[in-house]
Scaffold this motif. Structure first.
Motif, PDB file in Angstrom:
ATOM      1  N   MET A   1       0.833  -1.179   0.000  1.00 33.29           N
ATOM      2  CA  MET A   1       0.000   0.000   0.000  1.00 33.29           C
ATOM      3  C   MET A   1       0.881   1.247   0.000  1.00 33.29           C
ATOM      4  O   MET A   1       1.821   1.365   0.769  1.00 33.29           O
ATOM      5  CB  MET A   1      -0.895   0.015   1.234  1.00 33.29           C
TER       6      MET A   1
ATOM      7  N   SER B   1       0.536   5.484   0.126  1.00 38.15           N
ATOM      8  CA  SER B   1      -0.291   6.675   0.313  1.00 38.15           C
ATOM      9  C   SER B   1       0.512   7.873  -0.174  1.00 38.15           C
ATOM     10  O   SER B   1       1.608   8.134   0.313  1.00 38.15           O
ATOM     11  CB  SER B   1      -0.653   6.871   1.788  1.00 38.15           C
TER      12      SER B   1
ATOM     13  N   ASP C   1      -1.647  -0.967  -6.626  1.00 35.31           N
ATOM     14  CA  ASP C   1      -2.143  -1.815  -5.538  1.00 35.31           C
ATOM     15  C   ASP C   1      -3.571  -1.382  -5.193  1.00 35.31           C
ATOM     16  O   ASP C   1      -3.868  -0.199  -5.159  1.00 35.31           O
ATOM     17  CB  ASP C   1      -1.233  -1.667  -4.311  1.00 35.31           C
ATOM     18  N   PRO C   2      -4.464  -2.332  -4.938  1.00 37.52           N
ATOM     19  CA  PRO C   2      -5.853  -1.954  -4.611  1.00 37.52           C
ATOM     20  C   PRO C   2      -5.979  -1.058  -3.376  1.00 37.52           C
ATOM     21  O   PRO C   2      -6.968  -0.330  -3.244  1.00 37.52           O
ATOM     22  CB  PRO C   2      -6.543  -3.292  -4.362  1.00 37.52           C
ATOM     23  N   ASP C   3      -5.001  -1.092  -2.490  1.00 34.58           N
ATOM     24  CA  ASP C   3      -5.056  -0.280  -1.275  1.00 34.58           C
ATOM     25  C   ASP C   3      -4.337   1.062  -1.401  1.00 34.58           C
ATOM     26  O   ASP C   3      -4.296   1.827  -0.431  1.00 34.58           O
ATOM     27  CB  ASP C   3      -4.464  -1.057  -0.094  1.00 34.58           C
ATOM     28  N   ASP C   4      -3.755   1.366  -2.555  1.00 30.93           N
ATOM     29  CA  ASP C   4      -3.092   2.653  -2.747  1.00 30.93           C
ATOM     30  C   ASP C   4      -4.108   3.780  -2.655  1.00 30.93           C
ATOM     31  O   ASP C   4      -5.299   3.584  -2.913  1.00 30.93           O
ATOM     32  CB  ASP C   4      -2.395   2.708  -4.107  1.00 30.93           C
ATOM     33  N   GLU C   5      -3.616   4.961  -2.279  1.00 32.39           N
ATOM     34  CA  GLU C   5      -4.526   6.098  -2.144  1.00 32.39           C
ATOM     35  C   GLU C   5      -3.788   7.408  -2.365  1.00 32.39           C
ATOM     36  O   GLU C   5      -2.577   7.481  -2.232  1.00 32.39           O
ATOM     37  CB  GLU C   5      -5.165   6.111  -0.755  1.00 32.39           C
TER      38      GLU C   5
ATOM     39  N   LEU D   1      -9.127   7.114  -6.344  1.00 26.75           N
ATOM     40  CA  LEU D   1      -8.014   7.008  -5.391  1.00 26.75           C
ATOM     41  C   LEU D   1      -7.950   8.175  -4.414  1.00 26.75           C
ATOM     42  O   LEU D   1      -7.328   8.066  -3.363  1.00 26.75           O
ATOM     43  CB  LEU D   1      -6.686   6.901  -6.143  1.00 26.75           C
TER      44      LEU D   1
END
Length: 69
Positions: free
Chosen positions: A1, A3, A34-38, A68
């Protein structure tokens, strides 16, 4: 992940800030896989009579960048 923290304000300072910010955010979003990137956008001191910076550029962001953020 991952951020990514970015900040800005909607005050029209500098040359074409909305366009430059939208291009940058779209490019950042394109490389986050990544699916959890933001992307965390901190609106810094936008005057109360103007929309926040993300609201002001929403129509120029890609669907991925909007998701995102």
């Amino acid at each position: 992940m991952i951020s990514v923290v970015v900040y800005g304000r909607n005050d029209s300072h500098g040359y074409n800030p909305h366009k430059r910010a939208a291009i940058s955010l779209n490019c950042i979003a394109a490389v986050l896989d990544d699916p959890d990137d933001e992307i965390l956008f901190v609106d810094w001191n936008t005057p109360d009579d103007l929309p926040s910076f993300p609201e002001a550029i929403r129509d120029t962001l890609t669907p991925r960048a909007r998701r995102l953020m």
